[in-house]
Scaffold this motif. Structure first.
Motif, PDB file in Angstrom:
ATOM      1  N   GLU A   1       0.805  -1.223   0.000  1.00  0.00           N
ATOM      2  CA  GLU A   1       0.000   0.000   0.000  1.00  0.00           C
ATOM      3  C   GLU A   1       0.844   1.281   0.000  1.00  0.00           C
ATOM      4  OE1 GLU A   1       0.341  -2.000   2.580  1.00  0.00           O
ATOM      5  OE2 GLU A   1       0.194  -0.916   4.500  1.00  0.00           O
ATOM      6  N   MET A   2       2.163   1.137   0.143  1.00  0.00           N
ATOM      7  CA  MET A   2       3.010   2.329   0.170  1.00  0.00           C
ATOM      8  C   MET A   2       3.794   2.528  -1.121  1.00  0.00           C
ATOM      9  SD  MET A   2       4.388   1.950   3.986  1.00  0.00           S
ATOM     10  CE  MET A   2       3.236   2.068   5.355  1.00  0.00           C
ATOM     11  N   ILE A   3       3.706   1.552  -2.002  1.00  0.00           N
ATOM     12  CA  ILE A   3       4.476   1.626  -3.245  1.00  0.00           C
ATOM     13  C   ILE A   3       4.014   2.815  -4.082  1.00  0.00           C
ATOM     14  CG2 ILE A   3       4.900   0.434  -5.437  1.00  0.00           C
ATOM     15  CD1 ILE A   3       4.930  -2.191  -3.834  1.00  0.00           C
ATOM     16  N   GLY A   4       2.691   2.997  -4.127  1.00  0.00           N
ATOM     17  CA  GLY A   4       2.116   4.055  -4.956  1.00  0.00           C
ATOM     18  C   GLY A   4       2.644   5.439  -4.634  1.00  0.00           C
ATOM     19  N   GLU A   5       2.753   5.744  -3.325  1.00  0.00           N
ATOM     20  CA  GLU A   5       3.169   7.096  -2.943  1.00  0.00           C
ATOM     21  C   GLU A   5       4.605   7.395  -3.369  1.00  0.00           C
ATOM     22  OE1 GLU A   5       4.219   6.695   1.766  1.00  0.00           O
ATOM     23  OE2 GLU A   5       2.190   6.115   1.191  1.00  0.00           O
ATOM     24  N   VAL A   6       5.451   6.359  -3.371  1.00  0.00           N
ATOM     25  CA  VAL A   6       6.842   6.558  -3.801  1.00  0.00           C
ATOM     26  C   VAL A   6       6.908   6.693  -5.329  1.00  0.00           C
ATOM     27  CG1 VAL A   6       9.130   5.489  -3.912  1.00  0.00           C
ATOM     28  CG2 VAL A   6       7.841   5.455  -1.766  1.00  0.00           C
ATOM     29  N   LEU A   7       6.158   5.829  -6.018  1.00  0.00           N
ATOM     30  CA  LEU A   7       6.149   5.914  -7.481  1.00  0.00           C
ATOM     31  C   LEU A   7       5.590   7.251  -7.949  1.00  0.00           C
ATOM     32  CD1 LEU A   7       5.054   2.307  -8.541  1.00  0.00           C
ATOM     33  CD2 LEU A   7       7.357   3.266  -8.448  1.00  0.00           C
ATOM     34  N   ASP A   8       4.603   7.785  -7.206  1.00  0.00           N
ATOM     35  CA  ASP A   8       4.036   9.094  -7.563  1.00  0.00           C
ATOM     36  C   ASP A   8       5.113  10.178  -7.545  1.00  0.00           C
ATOM     37  OD1 ASP A   8       1.529   8.169  -8.002  1.00  0.00           O
ATOM     38  OD2 ASP A   8       0.740   8.694  -6.013  1.00  0.00           O
ATOM     39  N   VAL A   9       5.942  10.150  -6.491  1.00  0.00           N
ATOM     40  CA  VAL A   9       7.011  11.145  -6.386  1.00  0.00           C
ATOM     41  C   VAL A   9       7.987  10.993  -7.557  1.00  0.00           C
ATOM     42  CG1 VAL A   9       9.010  11.877  -5.012  1.00  0.00           C
ATOM     43  CG2 VAL A   9       6.838  11.378  -3.878  1.00  0.00           C
ATOM     44  N   MET A  10       8.298   9.745  -7.889  1.00  0.00           N
ATOM     45  CA  MET A  10       9.230   9.499  -9.001  1.00  0.00           C
ATOM     46  C   MET A  10       8.639   9.941 -10.339  1.00  0.00           C
ATOM     47  SD  MET A  10      10.604   5.782  -7.726  1.00  0.00           S
ATOM     48  CE  MET A  10      11.473   5.430  -9.250  1.00  0.00           C
ATOM     49  N   ARG A  11       7.332   9.721 -10.481  1.00  0.00           N
ATOM     50  CA  ARG A  11       6.628  10.118 -11.695  1.00  0.00           C
ATOM     51  C   ARG A  11       6.690  11.640 -11.866  1.00  0.00           C
ATOM     52  NH1 ARG A  11       1.964   7.304 -10.505  1.00  0.00           N
ATOM     53  NH2 ARG A  11       2.801   5.393 -11.385  1.00  0.00           N
ATOM     54  N   GLU A  12       6.450  12.364 -10.755  1.00  0.00           N
ATOM     55  CA  GLU A  12       6.540  13.824 -10.756  1.00  0.00           C
ATOM     56  C   GLU A  12       7.925  14.278 -11.210  1.00  0.00           C
ATOM     57  OE1 GLU A  12       4.552  16.587 -10.333  1.00  0.00           O
ATOM     58  OE2 GLU A  12       3.141  14.908 -10.596  1.00  0.00           O
ATOM     59  N   LEU A  13       8.912  13.614 -10.609  1.00  0.00           N
ATOM     60  CA  LEU A  13      10.305  13.954 -10.868  1.00  0.00           C
ATOM     61  C   LEU A  13      10.624  13.788 -12.357  1.00  0.00           C
ATOM     62  CD1 LEU A  13      12.366  14.839  -8.792  1.00  0.00           C
ATOM     63  CD2 LEU A  13      13.106  12.469  -8.566  1.00  0.00           C
ATOM     64  N   ALA A  14      10.136  12.695 -12.921  1.00  0.00           N
ATOM     65  CA  ALA A  14      10.369  12.426 -14.340  1.00  0.00           C
ATOM     66  C   ALA A  14       9.696  13.499 -15.196  1.00  0.00           C
ATOM     67  CB  ALA A  14       9.829  11.046 -14.704  1.00  0.00           C
ATOM     68  N   LYS A  15       8.497  13.887 -14.767  1.00  0.00           N
ATOM     69  CA  LYS A  15       7.734  14.888 -15.512  1.00  0.00           C
ATOM     70  C   LYS A  15       8.455  16.232 -15.524  1.00  0.00           C
ATOM     71  CE  LYS A  15       3.282  14.095 -14.816  1.00  0.00           C
ATOM     72  NZ  LYS A  15       2.058  14.250 -13.986  1.00  0.00           N
ATOM     73  N   GLU A  16       9.160  16.500 -14.414  1.00  0.00           N
ATOM     74  CA  GLU A  16       9.882  17.769 -14.317  1.00  0.00           C
ATOM     75  C   GLU A  16      11.204  17.749 -15.072  1.00  0.00           C
ATOM     76  OE1 GLU A  16      10.127  18.492 -10.113  1.00  0.00           O
ATOM     77  OE2 GLU A  16       7.955  18.350  -9.945  1.00  0.00           O
ATOM     78  N   GLY A  17      11.505  16.614 -15.692  1.00  0.00           N
ATOM     79  CA  GLY A  17      12.684  16.580 -16.556  1.00  0.00           C
ATOM     80  C   GLY A  17      13.937  16.007 -15.939  1.00  0.00           C
ATOM     81  N   MET A  18      13.813  15.366 -14.759  1.00  0.00           N
ATOM     82  CA  MET A  18      14.991  14.771 -14.134  1.00  0.00           C
ATOM     83  C   MET A  18      15.485  13.582 -14.956  1.00  0.00           C
ATOM     84  SD  MET A  18      17.225  14.572 -11.690  1.00  0.00           S
ATOM     85  CE  MET A  18      16.684  15.623 -10.342  1.00  0.00           C
ATOM     86  N   THR A  19      16.778  13.483 -15.107  1.00  0.00           N
ATOM     87  CA  THR A  19      17.378  12.312 -15.750  1.00  0.00           C
ATOM     88  C   THR A  19      17.414  11.190 -14.718  1.00  0.00           C
ATOM     89  OG1 THR A  19      18.812  13.872 -16.888  1.00  0.00           O
ATOM     90  CG2 THR A  19      19.364  11.534 -17.091  1.00  0.00           C
ATOM     91  N   MET A  20      16.884  10.039 -15.087  1.00  0.00           N
ATOM     92  CA  MET A  20      16.770   8.969 -14.094  1.00  0.00           C
ATOM     93  C   MET A  20      17.175   7.614 -14.657  1.00  0.00           C
ATOM     94  SD  MET A  20      13.056  10.322 -12.634  1.00  0.00           S
ATOM     95  CE  MET A  20      12.551   8.878 -11.759  1.00  0.00           C
ATOM     96  N   MET A  21      17.877   6.848 -13.831  1.00  0.00           N
ATOM     97  CA  MET A  21      18.105   5.429 -14.122  1.00  0.00           C
ATOM     98  C   MET A  21      17.438   4.652 -12.998  1.00  0.00           C
ATOM     99  SD  MET A  21      22.098   5.357 -15.315  1.00  0.00           S
ATOM    100  CE  MET A  21      22.109   3.716 -16.042  1.00  0.00           C
ATOM    101  N   VAL A  22      16.486   3.803 -13.372  1.00  0.00           N
ATOM    102  CA  VAL A  22      15.660   3.148 -12.363  1.00  0.00           C
ATOM    103  C   VAL A  22      15.734   1.636 -12.513  1.00  0.00           C
ATOM    104  CG1 VAL A  22      13.349   2.995 -11.358  1.00  0.00           C
ATOM    105  CG2 VAL A  22      14.062   5.113 -12.502  1.00  0.00           C
ATOM    106  N   VAL A  23      16.183   0.976 -11.454  1.00  0.00           N
ATOM    107  CA  VAL A  23      16.095  -0.484 -11.417  1.00  0.00           C
ATOM    108  C   VAL A  23      14.830  -0.824 -10.653  1.00  0.00           C
ATOM    109  CG1 VAL A  23      17.102  -2.579 -10.444  1.00  0.00           C
ATOM    110  CG2 VAL A  23      18.578  -0.879 -11.522  1.00  0.00           C
ATOM    111  N   THR A  24      13.930  -1.543 -11.270  1.00  0.00           N
ATOM    112  CA  THR A  24      12.659  -1.809 -10.591  1.00  0.00           C
ATOM    113  C   THR A  24      11.988  -3.081 -11.105  1.00  0.00           C
ATOM    114  OG1 THR A  24      10.526  -0.848  -9.951  1.00  0.00           O
ATOM    115  CG2 THR A  24      11.268  -0.427 -12.198  1.00  0.00           C
ATOM    116  N   HIS A  25      11.085  -3.580 -10.299  1.00  0.00           N
ATOM    117  CA  HIS A  25      10.234  -4.689 -10.734  1.00  0.00           C
ATOM    118  C   HIS A  25       8.824  -4.191 -11.034  1.00  0.00           C
ATOM    119  CE1 HIS A  25      13.222  -7.703  -9.868  1.00  0.00           C
ATOM    120  NE2 HIS A  25      13.456  -7.139  -8.702  1.00  0.00           N
TER     121      HIS A  25
END
Lengths: 248, 223
Positions: A176-200
């Motif tokens: 139930e907490m995964i969503g809140e972290v992914l939301d922050v990452m999604r925002e970050l990506a939208k703002e143009g941050m360069t990201m390398m993400v290892v994820t399942h």
């Protein structure tokens, strides 16, 4: 376009184990690259090489304008690279003896000599941004896992990185907490941050990634737009992996 | 003939002022030695986990030698043996402080090593990835956490060292036990005097335990 990461023919060994094999990979500014693969495939090792938490044996690695030499070489650029590259870990790795506020203020004050008032204002602004502005004076163990990981993201952002590395940021979280972290990452990506993400999180990869990379036994075997990799994988290993993770 | 022993309270009370003269010496040797021992412990404890063998080996040798030999032999060596080397007598107080310092330093090195190694690797990785140097990472992230874990074993060592000073009566330092021996030689009230001596040690160690417990509670509260 500016290249933020450039790897050419990179190899890494743990003793005799060949964990990264001839990796060629570049990441453009503003790009979100998601790396998927089975556990033990070398995907975490790959991003840990970018900020020198792991050394590599041969090949070349360039991060922004800095060349990071292989093991045994001149690694004076490492401190410059680490100032520009933020990292978020699976197990958060917040500093338990410091309040959330101090966790975020530490690096800017120590590394960039940012005045305390400025670092404090930055910490508050970032906490607000990741949605936990009211938790600044708590200690990490007083927060939920999702909140802790959001603090960890804020802590990395406080150094104003040009690139963010995410090493399975949601793997240690309750569902139930995964969503809140992914939301922050999604925002970050939208703002143009360069990201390398290892994820399942395949849903996240499909939605946010500009490019998906599939690693199998230390080798990049498939690379492309998420729609292509997920819906029409060319390599049979990718097909097998995806059918395993997407079927349930 | 009937033999009946009776604890002579008056003798015990009479002995207190003379015995109390030993307390400053006991405290001086204990805490002087422990202060130096703490510094040695940090130094050698950190050296013993250094990656460079030429720093690690001497530190390990120091720890093994002073942990592996009796403190009584160490103080005898310093007081009776070293003068041959340095060409002059060594003050018994200095010899006592040196013995506690070197001996507790070896044990504290192990406490420091254990404390530092108990901090998860992710902590230093987080510090380094934020751009902190190795030194900054150590002193602002690893050490504060390690030190909190070190408080109980450090307190333990302090209590051991305080009691070890009782052995230094053999080199004639006027600490608690020595004072007791001299007093008994004149009054033959061994039972009473050693009873009071024991109480005095207990008063010192119990106060220390109390202070440590308060320290620990504060440390834990802020983690």
């Amino acid at each position: 376009m500016t290249q933020i990461v450039n790897m050419k023919g990179m190899n890494k060994y743990y003793g005799k184990l060949h964990v990264l094999k001839d990796i060629d990979l570049s990441v453009e500014q503003g790009e979100v690259v998601v790396i998927i693969g089975a556990s033990g495939s070398g995907k975490s090792t790959l991003i840990r090489c970018v900020n020198g938490l792991e050394e590599y044996e041969s090949g070349t690695l360039k991060v922004d304008s800095h060349i990071l030499a292989p093991k045994g070489g001149n690694q004076k650029t490492l401190s410059e690279i680490r100032k520009e590259v933020g990292m978020v870990f699976q197990s958060f790795n917040l500093f338990p003896h410091l309040t959330v506020r101090k966790n975020i203020m530490l690096a800017p004050m120590k590394v960039k000599n940012t005045p305390e008032v400025v670092a404090n204002a930055t910490a508050e602004r970032l906490l607000e941004r990741v949605g936990i502005g009211d938790q600044a004076d708590k200690y990490p163990n007083q927060l939920s896992g999702g909140q802790q990981q959001r603090v960890a993201i804020a802590r990395a952002l406080a150094m104003e990185p040009r690139l963010m590395l995410f090493d399975e940021p949601t793997s240690a979280l309750d569902p139930e907490m995964i969503g809140e972290v992914l939301d922050v990452m999604r925002e970050l990506a939208k703002e143009g941050m360069t990201m390398m993400v290892v994820t399942h999180e395949m849903g996240f990869a499909r939605e946010v990634a500009d490019r998906v990379i599939y690693i199998h036994e230390g080798q990049i075997v498939e690379e492309g737009k998420p729609a292509d990799v997920f819906d029409n994988p060319q390599n049979e290993r990718t097909q097998a992996f995806l059918s395993r993770v997407l079927s349930h | 003939m009937e033999f009946q022993f009776q604890f002579d309270w008056q003798a015990a009370i009479n002995a207190i002022p003379y015995l109390a003269k030993g307390i400053p010496y006991t405290l001086m040797i204990s805490f002087g030695g422990l202060a130096i021992g703490f510094a040695l412990g940090i130094l050698f404890g950190l050296l013993s986990i250094n990656k460079k063998w030429f720093l690690r080996w001497p530190a390990t040798a120091y720890i093994e030698i002073f942990r592996g030999t009796p403190i009584l032999v160490q103080v005898l060596f310093i007081f009776y043996g070293l003068p041959d080397l340095v060409g002059g007598p060594i003050d018994p107080l200095v010899a006592g402080i040196a013995a506690i310092a070197l001996n507790s330093g070896a044990y504290i090195s192990e406490v420091v090593r254990g404390g530092v190694q108990s901090i998860a690797k992710g902590q230093s990785e987080a510090g380094l990835s934020l751009g902190l140097s190795r030194t900054q990472t150590f002193w602002s992230i690893i050490w504060p956490q390690a030190f909190r874990r070190m408080i109980p074993p450090l307190g333990n060592q302090a209590i051991v060292s305080i009691k070890d000073t009782s052995l230094f009566s053999v080199i004639g330092v006027g600490e608690l036990v020595r004072q007791g021996q001299v007093y008994i030689a004149n009054t033959f009230t061994a039972f009473e005097v050693y009873f009071v001596v024991a109480l005095m040690y207990l008063a010192i160690t119990l106060s220390l335990s109390l202070i440590l417990r308060l320290l620990e509670r504060r440390g834990i509260a802020s983690i």
